[in-house]
Write a protein that holds these residues in place. Sequence first.
Motif, PDB file in Angstrom:
ATOM      1  N   SER A  17       0.828  -1.207   0.000  1.00 51.17           N
ATOM      2  CA  SER A  17       0.000   0.000   0.000  1.00 51.17           C
ATOM      3  C   SER A  17       0.861   1.255   0.000  1.00 51.17           C
ATOM      4  CB  SER A  17      -0.931  -0.005   1.217  1.00 51.17           C
ATOM      5  OG  SER A  17      -1.745  -1.147   1.183  1.00 51.17           O
TER       6      SER A  17
ATOM      7  N   THR B  82      -4.661   4.001   1.001  1.00 54.59           N
ATOM      8  CA  THR B  82      -5.562   3.568   2.068  1.00 54.59           C
ATOM      9  C   THR B  82      -6.605   2.584   1.555  1.00 54.59           C
ATOM     10  OG1 THR B  82      -5.250   5.605   3.294  1.00 54.59           O
ATOM     11  CG2 THR B  82      -7.255   4.390   3.745  1.00 54.59           C
ATOM     12  N   THR B  83      -7.134   2.841   0.387  1.00 52.97           N
ATOM     13  CA  THR B  83      -8.110   1.923  -0.205  1.00 52.97           C
ATOM     14  C   THR B  83      -7.478   0.559  -0.437  1.00 52.97           C
ATOM     15  OG1 THR B  83      -9.280   3.751  -1.241  1.00 52.97           O
ATOM     16  CG2 THR B  83      -9.666   1.558  -2.152  1.00 52.97           C
TER      17      THR B  83
ATOM     18  N   TYR C  90      -7.003  -1.092   3.049  1.00 44.94           N
ATOM     19  CA  TYR C  90      -8.252  -1.546   3.661  1.00 44.94           C
ATOM     20  C   TYR C  90      -8.732  -2.854   3.028  1.00 44.94           C
ATOM     21  CZ  TYR C  90     -13.077  -1.999   5.083  1.00 44.94           C
ATOM     22  OH  TYR C  90     -14.260  -2.499   5.568  1.00 44.94           O
TER      23      TYR C  90
ATOM     24  N   ASN D 176      -6.237  -5.687   3.940  1.00 46.10           N
ATOM     25  CA  ASN D 176      -6.254  -6.006   5.371  1.00 46.10           C
ATOM     26  C   ASN D 176      -7.549  -6.692   5.780  1.00 46.10           C
ATOM     27  OD1 ASN D 176      -3.718  -5.245   6.443  1.00 46.10           O
ATOM     28  ND2 ASN D 176      -4.302  -3.098   6.267  1.00 46.10           N
ATOM     29  N   ARG D 177      -8.648  -6.215   5.252  1.00 41.53           N
ATOM     30  CA  ARG D 177      -9.932  -6.824   5.593  1.00 41.53           C
ATOM     31  C   ARG D 177      -9.963  -8.284   5.143  1.00 41.53           C
ATOM     32  NH1 ARG D 177     -15.676  -6.261   2.932  1.00 41.53           N
ATOM     33  NH2 ARG D 177     -16.826  -7.379   4.509  1.00 41.53           N
TER      34      ARG D 177
ATOM     35  N   SER E 128     -19.202  -1.175  11.050  1.00 41.38           N
ATOM     36  CA  SER E 128     -17.787  -1.229  10.658  1.00 41.38           C
ATOM     37  C   SER E 128     -17.452  -0.211   9.572  1.00 41.38           C
ATOM     38  CB  SER E 128     -17.381  -2.635  10.236  1.00 41.38           C
ATOM     39  OG  SER E 128     -18.035  -3.020   9.061  1.00 41.38           O
TER      40      SER E 128
ATOM     41  N   PHE F  22     -14.668   2.493  10.051  1.00 40.92           N
ATOM     42  CA  PHE F  22     -13.592   2.612   9.068  1.00 40.92           C
ATOM     43  C   PHE F  22     -13.506   4.045   8.554  1.00 40.92           C
ATOM     44  CE2 PHE F  22     -12.598   2.824   4.531  1.00 40.92           C
ATOM     45  CZ  PHE F  22     -11.267   2.450   4.567  1.00 40.92           C
TER      46      PHE F  22
ATOM     47  N   TYR G  74     -10.201   6.393   9.066  1.00 38.88           N
ATOM     48  CA  TYR G  74      -9.420   6.886   7.946  1.00 38.88           C
ATOM     49  C   TYR G  74      -9.581   8.386   7.733  1.00 38.88           C
ATOM     50  CZ  TYR G  74      -7.363   2.477   6.947  1.00 38.88           C
ATOM     51  OH  TYR G  74      -6.608   1.340   7.048  1.00 38.88           O
TER      52      TYR G  74
ATOM     53  N   ASN H 122      -3.453   3.157  12.446  1.00 39.50           N
ATOM     54  CA  ASN H 122      -4.357   2.272  11.709  1.00 39.50           C
ATOM     55  C   ASN H 122      -4.357   0.856  12.248  1.00 39.50           C
ATOM     56  OD1 ASN H 122      -5.336   4.211   9.991  1.00 39.50           O
ATOM     57  ND2 ASN H 122      -3.922   3.727   8.355  1.00 39.50           N
TER      58      ASN H 122
ATOM     59  N   LEU I 259      -7.735  -0.620  13.651  1.00 42.79           N
ATOM     60  CA  LEU I 259      -8.340  -1.683  12.835  1.00 42.79           C
ATOM     61  C   LEU I 259      -8.501  -2.957  13.653  1.00 42.79           C
ATOM     62  CD1 LEU I 259      -6.562  -1.344   9.371  1.00 42.79           C
ATOM     63  CD2 LEU I 259      -8.984  -0.980   9.847  1.00 42.79           C
TER      64      LEU I 259
END
Length: 147
Positions: free
Chosen positions: A35, A65-66, A69, A72-73, A86, A90, A94, A134, A138
């Motif tokens: 990222s 960041t997109t 995310y 990571n998700r 959520s 989120f 962010y 983050n 998260l």
Amino acid sequence: MAAVRNFVVTAVNAEPRTIGLLTQITRFVLVGGLSALVDYGTYQGFLALGIWVHGAKAMSFVLGTTTAYLLNRRWTFNNASGGTGSVAKFALLYTVTFFVNIGMNAWMLGVLGDFRGHVTVAWIIAQGVATAINFVILRTVVFKAPV
């Protein structure tokens, strides 16, 4: 062929397994590295196009960041849904880290002065601060990983 199909069906229907803290941190670092490449690469690209430095940082942050995310998700936190709210959590996280990242970058550009590489050093410091925030949020708030 039936064995492959059964494996895929089992993998898709299986309950998510718990992933330990060390595995999450390792995955988070790997996803963060990718990222960061997206963020930094687009930041440098936007700067090369003559885009205002803070606008370039804002757009590159959103793209990085997109990427973070989504990966990571799906991978770091084991396809966590985060439960009710959520998306709002989120978005709040962010939004905060967006301003922390942009602000830290701007502050470091002012503190560091003008030398070869000052833009990169400022970016690294801003990225590090935002990344630490983050991961903690998260893991503990958005995806509520078991401790």
